[in-house]
Design an enzyme around this catalytic site. Structure first.
Site, PDB file in Angstrom:
ATOM      1  CB  SER A  42       7.738  -8.148   7.385  1.00 31.05           C
ATOM      2  OG  SER A  42       6.685  -7.333   6.902  1.00 31.05           O
ATOM      3  CE1 TYR A  94      11.246  -4.887   4.593  1.00 33.28           C
ATOM      4  CE2 TYR A  94       8.978  -5.639   4.434  1.00 33.28           C
ATOM      5  CZ  TYR A  94      10.047  -5.221   5.204  1.00 33.28           C
ATOM      6  OH  TYR A  94       9.922  -5.132   6.566  1.00 33.28           O
TER       7      TYR A  94
END
Length: 262
Positions: free
Chosen positions: A144, A157
């Site tokens: 990401s 995350y």
């Protein structure tokens, strides 16, 4: 030219979203595909039939729980039984939870690290010996932009995705002499159903159209206020498994509308 296009691919989290788009793209390119995700057995069987009918490739399905080492071993074993040794590993499965670090629930931390990072390690650890024996392999980690930059309220995350980028580099170095490449794709905003509630909320609150709300949401982070289609991530994955990417390894590849260029 797409070389080695009959190599079996395992794609985690591939029953929806980015993972499903990657699986479709690989199957369309001729790769047998192991689907994996939270779908029930009936839905998994339907997907298998769809892939077999549409692309003429072998296809398996597993709902193995990859939050544990044993679940990862189960997934590798089921892939081997369905398709043979994994030649392409796409670590795509990911989950999210947001909260300030000082309020972050421990169980959510452990769950996010398990799915987004530890599973990628265990699966790579278990399939790379077969790749090394074959002298060819591809590991594609779907990280990401949060593997490169941070956002508030995403401690677990960001930690997991930064870790995944680091793991990618280690795998690339360790296997550079074995015909194996490892690369990380780092998407920004991707057009999946997960972002629709945020778009709808902005549109409702500000009295603007859905398209305007999408541009507002995406433009908060990306200079290019457009989402990426999941098929674009699939196409990049296919390229990384093809002839012209033989020496492309250890790379972190943002697909983020300029987010990380700032």
């Amino acid at each position: 030219m797409q070389r080695n296009n009959n190599k079996p691919a395992l794609v985690t989290g591939s029953t929806s979203g980015i993972g499903l788009a990657i699986a479709h793209t690989l199957a369309r390119g001729g790769h047998p595909v192991m689907l994996h995700g939270l779908a029930d057995p009936q839905s998994g069987a339907r997907l298998q039939r769809e892939f077999a009918d549409s692309y003429g490739v072998s296809c398996g399905f597993s709902d193995a729980d990859i939050t544990t080492e044993g679940g990862c071993q189960q997934l590798v074993a089921e892939t081997r039984e369905a398709l043979g040794n994994t030649a392409i590993l796409v670590n795509n499965a990911g989950i999210q939870f947001t909260a300030a670090a000082h309020e972050f629930p421990a169980e959510q931390w452990h769950r996010i690290i398990a799915v987004n990072l530890s599973a990628a390690f265990f699966l790579a650890r278990d399939v790379i010996p077969d790749m090394r024996a074959e002298g060819w392999g591809r590991v594609v980690n779907v990280a990401s932009v949060h593997g490169m930059v941070a956002s508030a309220n995403k401690a677990a995350y960001c930690a997991a995705k930064h870790g995944l980028v680091g793991l990618t580099k280690v795998l690339a170095l360790e296997n550079a002499d074995s015909g194996i490449t490892a690369n990380a794709i780092c998407p920004g905003w991707v057009e999946t159903p997960l972002i629709q509630p945020q778009i709808d909320a902005i549109a409702s609150t500000e009295g603007i159209t859905g398209d305007e709300a999408r541009a507002r949401l995406v433009g908060e982070k990306q200079p290019m206020p457009r989402t990426t289609h999941p098929e674009a991530i699939g196409a990049l994955t296919l390229y990384l498994c093809g002839e012209f990417a033989d020496t492309l390894t250890g790379a972190t590849l943002p697909v983020d509308g300029g987010w990380t260029a700032q």
